[in-house]
Every structure is written in C-alpha cells, then in structure tokens.
Design a protein around this motif. Structure first.
Motif, short mmCIF file in Angstrom:
data_model
loop_
_atom_site.label_atom_id
_atom_site.label_comp_id
_atom_site.label_asym_id
_atom_site.label_seq_id
_atom_site.Cartn_x
_atom_site.Cartn_y
_atom_site.Cartn_z
N VAL A 167 80.59 84.96 72.23
CA VAL A 167 80.82 85.46 70.87
C VAL A 167 82.30 85.78 70.66
CG1 VAL A 167 80.38 87.42 69.32
CG2 VAL A 167 78.49 86.32 70.54
N ALA A 168 82.90 86.47 71.62
CA ALA A 168 84.30 86.87 71.49
C ALA A 168 85.22 85.66 71.41
CB ALA A 168 84.69 87.76 72.67
N ASP A 169 84.99 84.66 72.27
CA ASP A 169 85.84 83.47 72.24
C ASP A 169 85.72 82.74 70.91
OD1 ASP A 169 86.60 84.07 74.81
OD2 ASP A 169 85.38 82.52 75.77
N ALA A 170 84.49 82.66 70.39
CA ALA A 170 84.29 82.00 69.10
C ALA A 170 84.98 82.77 67.99
CB ALA A 170 82.80 81.86 68.81
N CYS A 171 84.90 84.10 68.01
CA CYS A 171 85.56 84.92 66.99
C CYS A 171 87.07 84.71 67.01
CB CYS A 171 85.24 86.39 67.20
SG CYS A 171 83.57 86.87 66.71
N THR A 172 87.65 84.61 68.21
CA THR A 172 89.09 84.39 68.31
C THR A 172 89.46 83.03 67.73
OG1 THR A 172 89.22 85.80 70.28
CG2 THR A 172 91.06 84.30 69.88
N ARG A 173 88.70 82.01 68.08
CA ARG A 173 89.00 80.67 67.56
C ARG A 173 88.82 80.60 66.04
NH1 ARG A 173 86.41 79.16 72.54
NH2 ARG A 173 84.39 78.96 71.48
N LEU A 174 87.79 81.29 65.53
CA LEU A 174 87.52 81.27 64.10
C LEU A 174 88.34 82.30 63.32
CD1 LEU A 174 83.62 80.98 64.29
CD2 LEU A 174 85.20 79.18 63.56
N ARG A 175 89.05 83.16 64.03
CA ARG A 175 89.86 84.21 63.42
C ARG A 175 88.99 85.17 62.60
NH1 ARG A 175 96.01 82.34 62.28
NH2 ARG A 175 96.32 81.30 64.28
N ILE A 176 87.91 85.62 63.24
CA ILE A 176 87.01 86.60 62.64
C ILE A 176 87.12 87.90 63.43
CG2 ILE A 176 84.62 87.16 62.08
CD1 ILE A 176 84.02 84.15 62.09
N PRO A 177 87.42 89.02 62.79
CA PRO A 177 87.45 90.30 63.52
C PRO A 177 86.12 90.58 64.21
CG PRO A 177 88.43 90.54 61.34
CD PRO A 177 87.79 89.19 61.38
N LEU A 178 86.21 91.06 65.44
CA LEU A 178 85.03 91.38 66.25
C LEU A 178 84.98 92.86 66.54
CD1 LEU A 178 82.65 90.69 68.21
CD2 LEU A 178 84.38 90.33 69.98
N VAL A 179 83.85 93.49 66.19
CA VAL A 179 83.57 94.86 66.60
C VAL A 179 82.56 94.77 67.73
CG1 VAL A 179 82.65 97.10 65.94
CG2 VAL A 179 84.04 95.80 64.31
N SER A 180 82.94 95.23 68.92
CA SER A 180 82.10 95.11 70.10
C SER A 180 81.70 96.50 70.57
CB SER A 180 82.86 94.38 71.21
OG SER A 180 82.06 94.26 72.38
N ALA A 181 80.38 96.74 70.67
CA ALA A 181 79.88 98.05 71.08
C ALA A 181 78.92 97.89 72.24
CB ALA A 181 79.19 98.75 69.91
N ALA A 182 78.95 98.84 73.17
CA ALA A 182 78.08 98.80 74.34
C ALA A 182 77.67 100.22 74.70
CB ALA A 182 78.80 98.13 75.51
N LEU A 183 76.54 100.34 75.39
CA LEU A 183 76.10 101.66 75.83
C LEU A 183 75.21 101.54 77.05
CD1 LEU A 183 73.20 103.19 73.76
CD2 LEU A 183 73.85 100.81 73.52
N GLY A 184 75.09 102.64 77.76
CA GLY A 184 74.20 102.75 78.90
C GLY A 184 74.09 104.21 79.31
N GLN A 185 72.90 104.65 79.64
CA GLN A 185 72.65 106.03 80.02
C GLN A 185 73.15 106.99 78.95
OE1 GLN A 185 74.27 106.07 84.13
NE2 GLN A 185 72.15 105.93 84.82
N PHE A 186 74.23 107.75 79.24
CA PHE A 186 74.78 108.71 78.28
C PHE A 186 76.18 108.32 77.83
CE2 PHE A 186 71.60 110.98 80.68
CZ PHE A 186 70.96 111.78 79.76
N GLN A 187 76.56 107.07 78.01
CA GLN A 187 77.91 106.65 77.69
C GLN A 187 77.91 105.46 76.74
OE1 GLN A 187 79.84 105.97 81.48
NE2 GLN A 187 80.38 108.13 81.66
N GLY A 188 78.97 105.36 75.95
CA GLY A 188 79.12 104.23 75.05
C GLY A 188 80.58 103.90 74.88
N GLN A 189 80.85 102.68 74.47
CA GLN A 189 82.23 102.28 74.19
C GLN A 189 82.25 101.32 73.02
OE1 GLN A 189 83.23 100.55 78.03
NE2 GLN A 189 82.89 98.48 77.24
N ILE A 190 83.36 101.34 72.31
CA ILE A 190 83.49 100.49 71.13
C ILE A 190 84.94 100.05 70.97
CG2 ILE A 190 83.83 102.44 69.55
CD1 ILE A 190 82.09 100.79 67.55
N GLY A 191 85.12 98.80 70.60
CA GLY A 191 86.46 98.28 70.37
C GLY A 191 86.44 97.24 69.27
N THR A 192 87.58 97.08 68.62
CA THR A 192 87.75 96.05 67.60
C THR A 192 88.82 95.08 68.09
OG1 THR A 192 87.16 97.58 65.82
CG2 THR A 192 88.38 95.59 65.19
N PHE A 193 88.53 93.78 67.96
CA PHE A 193 89.39 92.76 68.55
C PHE A 193 89.77 91.70 67.51
CE2 PHE A 193 86.80 94.62 71.86
CZ PHE A 193 87.72 94.89 72.86
#
Length: 252
Positions: free
Chosen positions: A137-163
């Motif tokens: 997904v990320a590689d396709a977003c970069t090639r297509l020039r589409i902003p990517l919001v990527s979020a992940a979580l597990g147990q009691f932790q989460g992370q989020i970034g915009t690329f």
C-alpha cells in the motif's frame, strides 16, 4: 458546490470551527478516501469519516466478521458474524450518512493490484495487520502521490504516521520500516491481545489525520510518528528521516 440546508444542519459543528468552516466541509464532501482494513482501526475510521461528510469511501477488506472481532471492531454486531467485512462496513457507512458513497472491495490488496485499487483516492488510511500489505500500500501511495495515513496497534500501544514520500524532504513508510525482512511477520491481536478501546483511540486519530490532509488545518504531520502508550498513559513523537537509499522514494 453549495451546501444544502440539511447539510448545514448536519455538519454545523464542523462549520463553526474556524479551521474547517464551510469551505473545509465542501472539501470533505468532494473527497475520496480509501480505507485498508475494516477491522479495529478501520471501524472508527469509517464511522467518523462517513459521519463527518467524506463524500466517497472505498473500503478494502477480504475477510469476514468473526466473534472474536466484536470486542474491538465496533462496525459489527453479533448478527454480522460470517458476513463480509467490507460489505457490512459500507452498509453501515451509508446508514450513518446518506451523503457518503461507500464502495466495498472484497479483495486482498497487494503489490499486484494496489495501484489499480487506490488510483483516484485523495487519501489512503491503512489499518492492515501485516507488513506485506502495508508495504504494498505504501509503495503504491508513493508512486501515485497519494498521502498515506498509517495506523497500528497492539496490546496497550498504538502508533500513527502520515507519509508523503514523493516530496523531496519527506520520508515514505518504507523509510520508516525498511524492507521488512519478513514482510508477513507481524504480531497479531490473537497472539498478544489488544485493549478494544485502543482501537477506538487510534482509529479516531487516523480519521482526524485524514481530515487534516483533506482540509489542511493545523501543523502538517507528514514525516512524524506519534507513539501512544495506553498503560501510562503518555505519548511521544519522533521525526522520521528520509532514507536516501530507500528503493521506493530515495534518490535514484
């Protein structure tokens, strides 16, 4: 585009925000967001984007609802067990807001079809659960020039970034995780567990970042990774450097 009286009423709490206003709401209504995964993260993303007036949602998920999903995947009810997630999620989105057009894609997204499935989207929100999907997904977003919001979580932790890795000074997702030696190796909720409310926090946050990219309010968050610890609770933010050797966005 003119807002109808019903839309002025429905979105009044957005419109009175100086950072969004009527023009920002029109941008939302004209926007197209692709959501990868209708799971724990995807559920609140889809709910808040549909309710908030995003005009078109493409929901990509090849899985079906299981009983063990219901503790954190708030789009679904017990009667949905066994139903395709993408189709049920699209139905809920439209029921929440008739302004939302929701298209269900019951297909596994990967390197072979990501560009085709994501083409035309204004923003992609990825809440998938493995590196193979995330990198495709990320590689396709970069090639297509589409902003990517990527979020992940597990147990009691989460992370989020915009690329937005196609920009000269900004990293792509691959700059952050590298080539992921084992692209299918991701800790799963079934193995480690996850607090259901954490999915709500990270999914709601991802929806906010998608709106930020569409409307343009506040400081740009591209290139930053926000890490939230739900036990403490506390948050820290790190800036991700662009990798000049990155095979997706690095210097060629």
């Amino acid at each position: 585009m003119q807002l109808t009286d019903a839309q002025l009423d429905r979105y009044a709490r957005h419109i009175v925000l100086r950072e969004i206003g009527g023009e920002g709401q029109k941008k939302l209504l004209s926007s197209h967001v692709a959501v990868i995964g209708a799971g724990g993260i995807g559920s609140p993303v889809i709910q808040y984007l549909a309710a908030g007036g995003v005009g078109r949602l493409t929901i990509i998920d090849d899985d079906v609802v299981t009983l063990s999903n219901l503790q954190r995947q708030t789009l679904f009810a017990t009667v949905d067990v066994g139903a395709p997630k993408a189709e049920r999620a699209a139905a809920v989105a439209v029921a929440l807001n008739p302004d939302a057009q929701a298209h269900a894609v019951r297909e596994r997204i990967g390197a072979d079809n990501a560009e085709e499935l994501l083409s035309g989207a204004d923003i992609v929100v990825d809440g998938s659960d493995n590196f193979a999907t995330r990198l495709a997904v990320a590689d396709a977003c970069t090639r297509l020039r589409i902003p990517l919001v990527s979020a992940a979580l597990g147990q009691f932790q989460g992370q989020i970034g915009t690329f937005r890795g196609w920009e000269p000074d900004l990293p792509c997702y691959r700059c952050f995780v590298g080539d992921a030696f084992d692209a299918d190796d991701c800790d799963s909720c079934s193995e480690l567990g996850v607090l259901g409310a954490m999915a709500g926090i990270m999914g709601g946050w991802a929806a906010m970042e998608a709106v930020r990219q569409i409307v343009g309010f506040g400081p740009d968050q591209a290139g930053k990774l926000h890490i939230f610890d739900g036990i403490t609770p506390k948050m820290r933010t790190i800036r991700i450097a662009k990798d000049p050797a990155c095979k997706t966005c690095g210097a060629r």
